[in-house]
Write a protein that holds these residues in place. Sequence first.
Motif, PDB file in Angstrom:
ATOM      1  N   SER A 179       0.835  -1.200   0.000  1.00  0.00           N
ATOM      2  CA  SER A 179       0.000   0.000   0.000  1.00  0.00           C
ATOM      3  C   SER A 179       0.872   1.252   0.000  1.00  0.00           C
ATOM      4  CB  SER A 179      -0.921   0.014   1.223  1.00  0.00           C
ATOM      5  OG  SER A 179      -0.167  -0.023   2.412  1.00  0.00           O
TER       6      SER A 179
ATOM      7  N   ILE B 111       1.053   4.494   1.629  1.00  0.00           N
ATOM      8  CA  ILE B 111       0.491   5.183   2.785  1.00  0.00           C
ATOM      9  C   ILE B 111       1.047   6.595   2.860  1.00  0.00           C
ATOM     10  CG2 ILE B 111       0.230   5.143   5.294  1.00  0.00           C
ATOM     11  CD1 ILE B 111       0.731   2.134   5.187  1.00  0.00           C
TER      12      ILE B 111
ATOM     13  N   SER C 291       5.320   6.306  15.267  1.00  0.00           N
ATOM     14  CA  SER C 291       4.817   5.083  14.623  1.00  0.00           C
ATOM     15  C   SER C 291       5.089   3.861  15.486  1.00  0.00           C
ATOM     16  CB  SER C 291       5.467   4.917  13.248  1.00  0.00           C
ATOM     17  OG  SER C 291       5.158   5.999  12.401  1.00  0.00           O
TER      18      SER C 291
ATOM     19  N   VAL D 245      -4.350   1.241  13.951  1.00  0.00           N
ATOM     20  CA  VAL D 245      -5.513   0.421  13.593  1.00  0.00           C
ATOM     21  C   VAL D 245      -5.077  -1.003  13.249  1.00  0.00           C
ATOM     22  CG1 VAL D 245      -7.362   0.109  11.897  1.00  0.00           C
ATOM     23  CG2 VAL D 245      -6.891   2.378  12.823  1.00  0.00           C
ATOM     24  N   VAL D 246      -4.019  -1.129  12.460  1.00  0.00           N
ATOM     25  CA  VAL D 246      -3.532  -2.460  12.068  1.00  0.00           C
ATOM     26  C   VAL D 246      -3.085  -3.251  13.296  1.00  0.00           C
ATOM     27  CG1 VAL D 246      -1.720  -3.700  10.824  1.00  0.00           C
ATOM     28  CG2 VAL D 246      -2.877  -1.762   9.741  1.00  0.00           C
TER      29      VAL D 246
ATOM     30  N   ILE E 108      -2.812   4.697  10.882  1.00  0.00           N
ATOM     31  CA  ILE E 108      -3.020   3.423  10.194  1.00  0.00           C
ATOM     32  C   ILE E 108      -2.314   2.298  10.923  1.00  0.00           C
ATOM     33  CG2 ILE E 108      -2.504   2.161   8.069  1.00  0.00           C
ATOM     34  CD1 ILE E 108      -2.982   4.758   6.543  1.00  0.00           C
TER      35      ILE E 108
ATOM     36  N   LEU F 255      -0.585   9.994   7.650  1.00  0.00           N
ATOM     37  CA  LEU F 255      -1.568   9.018   8.128  1.00  0.00           C
ATOM     38  C   LEU F 255      -0.919   7.764   8.713  1.00  0.00           C
ATOM     39  CD1 LEU F 255      -4.195   9.133   5.221  1.00  0.00           C
ATOM     40  CD2 LEU F 255      -4.266  10.334   7.412  1.00  0.00           C
TER      41      LEU F 255
END
Length: 514
Positions: A366, A368, A417, A379-380, A376, A372
């Motif tokens: 993806s 990304i 992150s 959520v993952v 993301i 974001l």
Amino acid sequence: MEAIHAGIFSIVPPVLAIILALLTKDVVFSLLMGILSGTIIYTILAGLNPLVAPVEVLFNTSFANLDLYIIFFVFLLGALVQVISLSGGSAAYGRWGSRYLRSRRSTLLATAGLGCLIFVDDYFNCLTVGTVMKPLTDRQKISRAKLAYLIDSTSAPVCIIAPISSWAGAVGSSLRATGSFASDFSAFCATIPYNLYALLTLLMIVFLIFTGWDFGPMRKQEEMSAASTAPDDTARQAESPCKSGTVTDMVLPIVLLIVLAMLGMLYNGGFWAAGEPGYHSLTGALNNCTAAQALCWGGFGAVLFAFLLYVPRGLITFKEFMACVTEGFKNMIPANSILVLAWTISGLCRDQLLTAEFVRDAMTRSQIPGALLPAIIFVVAAFLSFSIGSSWGTFGILIPIIVPVATALSPNLLIVSLSATLGGSIFGDHCSPISDTTILSSTGAGCDHLTHVATQIPYALLVAGCCLFGYLVAGFSDGNLLLMFGATLAALISLITIMHFSCQKHAVSLPKEI
């Protein structure tokens, strides 16, 4: 047993188990069906014998993921609780504690405070806090579901922000394996201020304790308990003392359990080992210890000490003591059964690399946007940890993926992150029905497992939603800590207030504070 890449089918076993658990209210059946679905998927994709292989894979995976030290520790703790209860120590401790903890608020604060103090290991936290605080919370008519929530919320969320803990060592090993950090310990410490899920969970506990603004299924459990019609009244009556024990009869075995477990962690972590550079420090030993083994040693020592404390004095006869040990073992069979099945379904996914490959492919293919990325990742990680019920498994899978992805897309958001990875991983460990700490929290509190899950999930989802908003703010503000944390905290307080007033008209008043 070779790894199989199953793509989207990799999430079928844990998702099926969770759905069945919520629908049938039977955890053992749901876990068995989830495990069986996973073994069938593996059998079909691997081209094995469809009649024999599913069962063979099931038992191979089950035995490969057993932690016998934890199983024995749970049995020993069940025996210790039983003999302490029979001695009258629990009742004496409850009467003593009620002199100082005279309100629900003070009792809840003491429970949360004790949970924060036992930050070395989450298993240790779950079972010890429940054993110590149950007599006091019962006297204040605090529901077992609320006790289980406090225990669960001060186990994994506290351990993941404690630099000196078994968790710091696990995260550090994953960070070290990436080769991207000069010091894995410094990198772990840098993630702490950005670990929104852990920090907000603790702040939510404090806010709920001071305001009493429970909502959803938890509110109903608290109302039932306050009216003395809670479903755990029978369990409370069963804990009535038969002997004339004292506070010392409860406190000494528990203190010895804690001391022996701590010494055991230092010992097998190499604190006193010769010729082991880097191990001769508190941090090094705890990061390299085998906590489950040390807990087992401490549990055995505590039970043996209880025997020497009670039997020679005639407080409990030899036959009564051994009967209590047997009964304590029996009481822990359901919890250990769920633990074994939860380990099996989690191990099934990890051993086959099903979920790992699915997530890795999704993340690497993806495109990304950098801003974001933290949201993301959160959520993952939250989805993955909820599905497999393991935070260690989740950040073990994701950290090697996240570090190169974040470095390439947005290097200035690397620490944010990583924090989102750890925070999302904690979400599943905190509230997944198949998480070991969720199981042990309900066991330690004497609460029905699915009742604990149902009452805790709304709180966990509320915090997770606020964290998602916070990581969006962090992404677009280039990791501004004050802006991120301030916005998240404001969102949390606002949502709790809305939830409280939306259900207040239907609420039954809880006992007034003293």
